[in-house]
Scaffold this motif. Structure first.
Motif, PDB file in Angstrom:
ATOM      1  N   LYS B  18      -1.870   4.259  -5.960  1.00  7.58           N
ATOM      2  CA  LYS B  18      -1.781   3.611  -4.220  1.00  7.58           C
ATOM      3  C   LYS B  18      -0.900   2.450  -4.486  1.00  7.58           C
ATOM      4  CE  LYS B  18      -4.941   2.581  -0.357  1.00  7.58           C
ATOM      5  NZ  LYS B  18      -6.160   2.270  -0.383  1.00  7.58           N
ATOM      6  N   VAL B  19      -0.066   1.889  -3.663  1.00  9.08           N
ATOM      7  CA  VAL B  19       1.204   1.539  -3.646  1.00  9.08           C
ATOM      8  C   VAL B  19       0.995  -0.186  -2.951  1.00  9.08           C
ATOM      9  CG1 VAL B  19       3.530   0.619  -3.913  1.00  9.08           C
ATOM     10  CG2 VAL B  19       2.560   2.731  -5.384  1.00  9.08           C
ATOM     11  N   PHE B  20       0.820  -1.030  -2.763  1.00  6.99           N
ATOM     12  CA  PHE B  20       1.044  -1.509  -2.030  1.00  6.99           C
ATOM     13  C   PHE B  20       2.449  -2.834  -1.490  1.00  6.99           C
ATOM     14  CE2 PHE B  20      -2.861  -1.549   0.062  1.00  6.99           C
ATOM     15  CZ  PHE B  20      -3.743  -1.056  -1.214  1.00  6.99           C
ATOM     16  N   LEU B  21       3.359  -3.353  -0.931  1.00  7.13           N
ATOM     17  CA  LEU B  21       4.446  -4.048  -0.778  1.00  7.13           C
ATOM     18  C   LEU B  21       3.924  -4.310   0.332  1.00  7.13           C
ATOM     19  CD1 LEU B  21       7.479  -1.291  -0.519  1.00  7.13           C
ATOM     20  CD2 LEU B  21       6.425  -2.320  -2.764  1.00  7.13           C
ATOM     21  N   GLU B  62       5.800   9.501   7.841  1.00  3.18           N
ATOM     22  CA  GLU B  62       4.770  10.469   7.237  1.00  3.18           C
ATOM     23  C   GLU B  62       4.219   9.966   5.485  1.00  3.18           C
ATOM     24  OE1 GLU B  62       7.013  12.220  10.368  1.00  3.18           O
ATOM     25  OE2 GLU B  62       7.307  11.432   8.601  1.00  3.18           O
ATOM     26  N   GLY B  63       3.181   9.565   4.984  1.00  2.00           N
ATOM     27  CA  GLY B  63       3.067   9.142   3.549  1.00  2.00           C
ATOM     28  C   GLY B  63       3.124   7.744   3.307  1.00  2.00           C
ATOM     29  N   PHE B  74       3.082  -8.407   6.817  1.00  3.89           N
ATOM     30  CA  PHE B  74       2.380  -7.618   7.354  1.00  3.89           C
ATOM     31  C   PHE B  74       3.042  -6.504   5.563  1.00  3.89           C
ATOM     32  CE2 PHE B  74       2.676  -3.939   9.508  1.00  3.89           C
ATOM     33  CZ  PHE B  74       4.037  -2.836   9.938  1.00  3.89           C
ATOM     34  N   SER B  75       1.751  -5.706   5.520  1.00  2.00           N
ATOM     35  CA  SER B  75       1.580  -4.627   4.356  1.00  2.00           C
ATOM     36  C   SER B  75       1.867  -2.885   4.087  1.00  2.00           C
ATOM     37  CB  SER B  75      -0.212  -4.936   3.765  1.00  2.00           C
ATOM     38  OG  SER B  75       0.046  -6.441   2.940  1.00  2.00           O
ATOM     39  N   LEU B  76       2.882  -2.534   3.976  1.00  3.77           N
ATOM     40  CA  LEU B  76       3.609  -1.025   3.952  1.00  3.77           C
ATOM     41  C   LEU B  76       2.516  -0.692   2.512  1.00  3.77           C
ATOM     42  CD1 LEU B  76       5.133   0.995   4.743  1.00  3.77           C
ATOM     43  CD2 LEU B  76       7.035   0.791   2.978  1.00  3.77           C
ATOM     44  N   ILE B  77       1.484   0.490   2.716  1.00  4.32           N
ATOM     45  CA  ILE B  77       0.756   1.268   2.167  1.00  4.32           C
ATOM     46  C   ILE B  77       1.270   3.242   1.948  1.00  4.32           C
ATOM     47  CG2 ILE B  77      -1.344   1.686   1.328  1.00  4.32           C
ATOM     48  CD1 ILE B  77      -2.162  -0.266   3.615  1.00  4.32           C
ATOM     49  N   LEU B  78       1.574   2.882   0.197  1.00  5.45           N
ATOM     50  CA  LEU B  78       1.690   4.634   0.246  1.00  5.45           C
ATOM     51  C   LEU B  78       0.763   4.931  -0.424  1.00  5.45           C
ATOM     52  CD1 LEU B  78       5.033   2.781  -0.405  1.00  5.45           C
ATOM     53  CD2 LEU B  78       5.666   4.433  -1.319  1.00  5.45           C
ATOM     54  N   GLU B  79      -0.102   5.868   0.021  1.00  2.95           N
ATOM     55  CA  GLU B  79      -1.404   6.081  -0.112  1.00  2.95           C
ATOM     56  C   GLU B  79      -1.820   6.598  -1.748  1.00  2.95           C
ATOM     57  OE1 GLU B  79      -4.260   5.211   1.494  1.00  2.95           O
ATOM     58  OE2 GLU B  79      -3.625   4.457   3.173  1.00  2.95           O
ATOM     59  N   SER B  80      -1.012   7.651  -1.772  1.00  5.27           N
ATOM     60  CA  SER B  80      -0.722   8.576  -2.654  1.00  5.27           C
ATOM     61  C   SER B  80       1.357   8.849  -3.202  1.00  5.27           C
ATOM     62  CB  SER B  80      -1.319   9.702  -2.998  1.00  5.27           C
ATOM     63  OG  SER B  80      -1.011  10.689  -4.170  1.00  5.27           O
ATOM     64  N   ALA B  81       1.867   7.565  -3.948  1.00  7.71           N
ATOM     65  CA  ALA B  81       3.313   7.282  -4.823  1.00  7.71           C
ATOM     66  C   ALA B  81       3.659   8.905  -4.744  1.00  7.71           C
ATOM     67  CB  ALA B  81       3.430   6.499  -5.662  1.00  7.71           C
ATOM     68  N   SER B  82       4.667   9.698  -4.608  1.00  6.47           N
ATOM     69  CA  SER B  82       5.013  10.734  -4.812  1.00  6.47           C
ATOM     70  C   SER B  82       7.233  10.777  -5.060  1.00  6.47           C
ATOM     71  CB  SER B  82       4.923  11.833  -3.498  1.00  6.47           C
ATOM     72  OG  SER B  82       6.503  11.204  -2.009  1.00  6.47           O
ATOM     73  N   THR B  83       7.637  10.903  -5.693  1.00  3.61           N
ATOM     74  CA  THR B  83       8.997  10.407  -6.506  1.00  3.61           C
ATOM     75  C   THR B  83       9.411  11.111  -5.207  1.00  3.61           C
ATOM     76  OG1 THR B  83       9.076  13.380  -6.985  1.00  3.61           O
ATOM     77  CG2 THR B  83       8.494  11.520  -8.856  1.00  3.61           C
ATOM     78  N   ASN B  84       9.320  11.368  -4.434  1.00  2.00           N
ATOM     79  CA  ASN B  84      10.692  10.872  -2.826  1.00  2.00           C
ATOM     80  C   ASN B  84      10.527  10.164  -2.565  1.00  2.00           C
ATOM     81  OD1 ASN B  84       8.446  11.108  -1.202  1.00  2.00           O
ATOM     82  ND2 ASN B  84       9.059  13.714  -0.798  1.00  2.00           N
ATOM     83  N   GLN B  85       9.405   8.882  -2.102  1.00  5.17           N
ATOM     84  CA  GLN B  85       9.454   7.342  -1.811  1.00  5.17           C
ATOM     85  C   GLN B  85      10.240   7.115  -2.974  1.00  5.17           C
ATOM     86  OE1 GLN B  85       5.115   7.801  -1.633  1.00  5.17           O
ATOM     87  NE2 GLN B  85       4.871   7.677   1.147  1.00  5.17           N
TER      88      GLN B  85
END
Lengths: 117, 111
Positions: B18-21, B62-63, B74-85
């Motif tokens: 999980k990634v937070f920006l 999506e994602g 303002f936070s951007l969250i990648l719930e389950s990071a994938s290589t295409n992100q």
């Protein structure tokens, strides 16, 4: 739907020569148009915008852009290029509504400008 | 001067994390945006927010998810990071009807 086209992936120009980076757009109604510049590993910096009025807009670092409604173009120009102008340039369009979704910018794919000695 | 800051310039994460920006602006702007930038594709809008706790999907949500609990953040969250992100992520803000100003970007690598 709005769209922006930057037909050239790369533009090469010699220092001291004039430069043009092309942009055409498609949007219903009258748009707001923008140019941004991006230096390596940096965010986008605002260069100039067209809102209304004079079709020739002057911006930062000696850049200017000409709005042509009949050709739906907004080309970026500079009379005399510098090596330090080498960067990635983005054109963007936005509809005139100013709240909520109207603030969304649509960007072109970018044009890499390379100015050589 | 308008200042938009992003929490990290470079990030390396593993698939599934999980990634937070995070993005912060100091000019009391109503609107904030998250874009991703990929070569040959330009900037594509992921999400935007026009007020605290308000959000709207952009062109490629999506994602991703977002959070705006305070006006300046303002936070951007990648719930389950994938290589295409793997990409460059850019935050921007503006007062309504005005020019968008961008942060320096976060280059994310997902292994």
């Amino acid at each position: 739907a709005q769209s922006v086209a930057q037909p050239e992936d790369q533009v090469n120009v010699a220092e001291g020569n004039p430069l043009t980076v092309k942009c055409t757009y498609s949007v219903s109604g009258n748009p707001y148009l923008f140019w941004y510049v991006q230096y390596p590993n940096r965010g986008l910096q605002f260069l100039l915008k067209y809102i209304t009025g004079d079709n020739l807009v002057k911006g930062s670092y000696g850049f200017e852009a000409e709005f042509n409604k009949s050709q739906t173009s907004f080309h970026l120009k500079k009379p005399s290029a510098l090596v330090s102008d080498s960067a990635l340039y983005f054109c963007a369009v936005r509809p005139r509504e100013s709240w909520g979704g109207g603030n969304k910018l649509t960007f072109g794919t970018g044009t890499q400008l390379k100015v050589e000695l | 001067d308008v200042k938009v800051t992003q929490s990290s310039r470079y990030l390396v994460k593993r698939t599934g994390e999980k990634v937070f920006l995070e993005c912060v602006q100091d000019m009391d702007h109503e609107n904030m945006f998250w874009y991703r930038q990929d070569p040959g594709l330009g900037l594509r809008l992921i999400y935007f927010s026009y007020d605290v706790k308000m959000k709207e999907k952009g062109d490629i949500p999506e994602g991703y998810s977002v959070s705006r609990e305070k006006k300046e953040r303002f936070s951007l969250i990648l719930e389950s990071a994938s290589t295409n992100q793997t990409s460059m992520y850019l935050c921007a803000s503006n007062p309504s009807g005005e020019t968008q100003y961008f942060g320096p970007g976060t280059r994310l690598l997902v292994l």
